[in-house]
Design a protein around this motif. Structure first.
Motif, PDB file in Angstrom:
ATOM      1  N   ILE A   1      11.542  -2.337 -19.148  1.00 42.33           N
ATOM      2  CA  ILE A   1      11.720  -1.659 -17.690  1.00 42.33           C
ATOM      3  C   ILE A   1      10.687  -0.914 -17.350  1.00 42.33           C
ATOM      4  O   ILE A   1      10.274   0.083 -18.183  1.00 42.33           O
ATOM      5  N   ASN A   2      10.116  -0.901 -16.326  1.00 41.06           N
ATOM      6  CA  ASN A   2       8.788  -0.118 -15.513  1.00 41.06           C
ATOM      7  C   ASN A   2       9.316   0.620 -14.483  1.00 41.06           C
ATOM      8  O   ASN A   2       9.899  -0.113 -13.283  1.00 41.06           O
ATOM      9  N   VAL A   3       9.447   1.925 -14.385  1.00 42.17           N
ATOM     10  CA  VAL A   3       9.516   2.719 -13.176  1.00 42.17           C
ATOM     11  C   VAL A   3       8.081   3.147 -12.632  1.00 42.17           C
ATOM     12  O   VAL A   3       7.428   3.991 -13.360  1.00 42.17           O
ATOM     13  N   ASN A   4       7.682   2.702 -11.629  1.00 41.48           N
ATOM     14  CA  ASN A   4       6.178   3.079 -10.833  1.00 41.48           C
ATOM     15  C   ASN A   4       6.428   3.745  -9.511  1.00 41.48           C
ATOM     16  O   ASN A   4       7.115   3.246  -8.582  1.00 41.48           O
ATOM     17  N   LYS A   5       6.262   4.882  -9.704  1.00 45.44           N
ATOM     18  CA  LYS A   5       6.109   5.913  -8.634  1.00 45.44           C
ATOM     19  C   LYS A   5       4.701   5.945  -7.686  1.00 45.44           C
ATOM     20  O   LYS A   5       4.762   6.734  -6.814  1.00 45.44           O
ATOM     21  N   GLN A   6       3.797   5.073  -8.217  1.00 50.53           N
ATOM     22  CA  GLN A   6       2.396   5.252  -7.598  1.00 50.53           C
ATOM     23  C   GLN A   6       2.260   4.083  -6.782  1.00 50.53           C
ATOM     24  O   GLN A   6       1.124   3.309  -6.904  1.00 50.53           O
ATOM     25  N   ILE A   7       3.142   3.817  -5.817  1.00 53.45           N
ATOM     26  CA  ILE A   7       3.092   2.522  -5.125  1.00 53.45           C
ATOM     27  C   ILE A   7       3.221   2.998  -3.471  1.00 53.45           C
ATOM     28  O   ILE A   7       3.904   4.040  -3.155  1.00 53.45           O
ATOM     29  N   THR A   8       2.684   2.182  -2.892  1.00 51.51           N
ATOM     30  CA  THR A   8       3.017   2.069  -1.406  1.00 51.51           C
ATOM     31  C   THR A   8       3.301   0.730  -0.867  1.00 51.51           C
ATOM     32  O   THR A   8       2.459  -0.123  -1.329  1.00 51.51           O
ATOM     33  N   ARG A   9       4.288   0.591  -0.094  1.00 54.68           N
ATOM     34  CA  ARG A   9       4.300  -0.809   0.575  1.00 54.68           C
ATOM     35  C   ARG A   9       3.926  -0.807   2.306  1.00 54.68           C
ATOM     36  O   ARG A   9       4.085   0.157   2.811  1.00 54.68           O
ATOM     37  N   LEU A  10       3.010  -1.524   2.395  1.00 55.03           N
ATOM     38  CA  LEU A  10       2.453  -1.919   3.536  1.00 55.03           C
ATOM     39  C   LEU A  10       3.145  -3.241   4.353  1.00 55.03           C
ATOM     40  O   LEU A  10       3.056  -4.284   3.833  1.00 55.03           O
ATOM     41  N   ASN A  11       3.979  -2.829   5.417  1.00 58.45           N
ATOM     42  CA  ASN A  11       4.625  -3.806   6.130  1.00 58.45           C
ATOM     43  C   ASN A  11       4.059  -4.192   7.523  1.00 58.45           C
ATOM     44  O   ASN A  11       3.978  -3.519   8.501  1.00 58.45           O
ATOM     45  N   LEU A  12       3.940  -5.598   7.562  1.00 61.18           N
ATOM     46  CA  LEU A  12       3.181  -5.933   8.647  1.00 61.18           C
ATOM     47  C   LEU A  12       4.274  -6.771   9.494  1.00 61.18           C
ATOM     48  O   LEU A  12       5.122  -7.313   8.828  1.00 61.18           O
ATOM     49  N   HIS A  13       4.323  -6.369  10.920  1.00 60.74           N
ATOM     50  CA  HIS A  13       5.344  -6.671  11.638  1.00 60.74           C
ATOM     51  C   HIS A  13       5.014  -7.498  12.916  1.00 60.74           C
ATOM     52  O   HIS A  13       3.886  -7.202  13.373  1.00 60.74           O
ATOM     53  N   GLY A  14       5.713  -8.548  13.336  1.00 60.59           N
ATOM     54  CA  GLY A  14       5.521  -9.200  14.511  1.00 60.59           C
ATOM     55  C   GLY A  14       6.371 -10.428  14.869  1.00 60.59           C
ATOM     56  O   GLY A  14       6.646 -11.032  14.048  1.00 60.59           O
ATOM     57  N   ILE A  15       7.071 -10.255  16.098  1.00 64.10           N
ATOM     58  CA  ILE A  15       7.894 -11.213  16.289  1.00 64.10           C
ATOM     59  C   ILE A  15       7.250 -12.707  16.375  1.00 64.10           C
ATOM     60  O   ILE A  15       7.881 -13.765  16.118  1.00 64.10           O
ATOM     61  N   GLY A  16       6.081 -12.819  16.688  1.00 65.65           N
ATOM     62  CA  GLY A  16       5.097 -14.025  16.809  1.00 65.65           C
ATOM     63  C   GLY A  16       4.918 -14.590  15.373  1.00 65.65           C
ATOM     64  O   GLY A  16       4.651 -15.960  15.417  1.00 65.65           O
ATOM     65  N   MET A  17       5.468 -13.801  14.309  1.00 60.74           N
ATOM     66  CA  MET A  17       5.224 -14.718  13.033  1.00 60.74           C
ATOM     67  C   MET A  17       6.397 -15.641  12.866  1.00 60.74           C
ATOM     68  O   MET A  17       6.090 -16.635  12.095  1.00 60.74           O
ATOM     69  N   ARG A  18       7.265 -15.879  13.829  1.00 62.25           N
ATOM     70  CA  ARG A  18       8.145 -16.803  13.888  1.00 62.25           C
ATOM     71  C   ARG A  18       7.673 -18.146  14.180  1.00 62.25           C
ATOM     72  O   ARG A  18       8.328 -19.258  13.629  1.00 62.25           O
ATOM     73  N   THR A  19       6.787 -18.193  14.997  1.00 61.30           N
ATOM     74  CA  THR A  19       6.141 -19.525  15.568  1.00 61.30           C
ATOM     75  C   THR A  19       4.830 -19.742  15.192  1.00 61.30           C
ATOM     76  O   THR A  19       4.380 -20.883  15.411  1.00 61.30           O
TER      77      THR A  19
END
Length: 160
Positions: A90-108
């Protein structure tokens, strides 16, 4: 008429207040993942993301993302789980960041994932976790790589 799906990517959001919990070598049939999620729920820890690997033999790996503010609870839960399932790492990592790319156009529109992952590869940035939905793609990276990743992503997708 305006086509809202013309542009595949509209924004990038940055989550730097989360923890990544990873369980390695989880055996099938032991309900370790269920136990983890039950224990987190009992401690009122919200699970934002769950990602499980394909099995290798009789085991798999699973990672979850939870709020960093719950670090003390998460450490207690991880320690208890480790005591009960010593074969699981088990590893708990607090040195992370989540980069979230968003776009409705990803659907098509195809190619967004390839372009997004190419940004990381061309900038020698290791991705720790990837998750997707119909209109979003998230990559978890080390905190040390965030500034470089954000700059490269903004340039690649013409975001401000």
């Amino acid at each position: 008429m305006i086509n809202i799906e013309e542009h595949p990517v509209d924004s990038l959001s940055i989550d730097c207040e989360s923890l990544l919990i990873t369980l390695h070598n989880v055996p099938f049939g032991e309900y370790v993942m269920t136990r983890l999620l039950d224990d987190l729920a009992a401690a009122s820890v919200n699970v934002n993301v769950i990602s499980r690997t394909a099995p290798v033999g009789e085991t798999y790996d699973v990672s979850v993302i939870v709020p960093e503010r719950d670090l003390a609870k998460v450490r207690d839960i991880a320690n208890n789980l480790g005591d009960d399932f010593p074969e699981v790492s088990i590893n708990v990592n607090k040195q992370i960041t989540r980069l979230n790319l968003h776009g409705i156009g990803m659907r098509t529109q195809s190619g967004v994932a390839a372009k997004y992952l190419r940004v990381f590869a061309e900038n020698d940035i290791q991705i720790l976790m990837i998750t997707t939905s119909e209109i979003a793609m998230s990559c978890v990276v080390k905190n040390d790589d965030v500034k470089r990743a954000v700059t490269a992503i903004q340039a690649s997708f013409d975001l401000e």
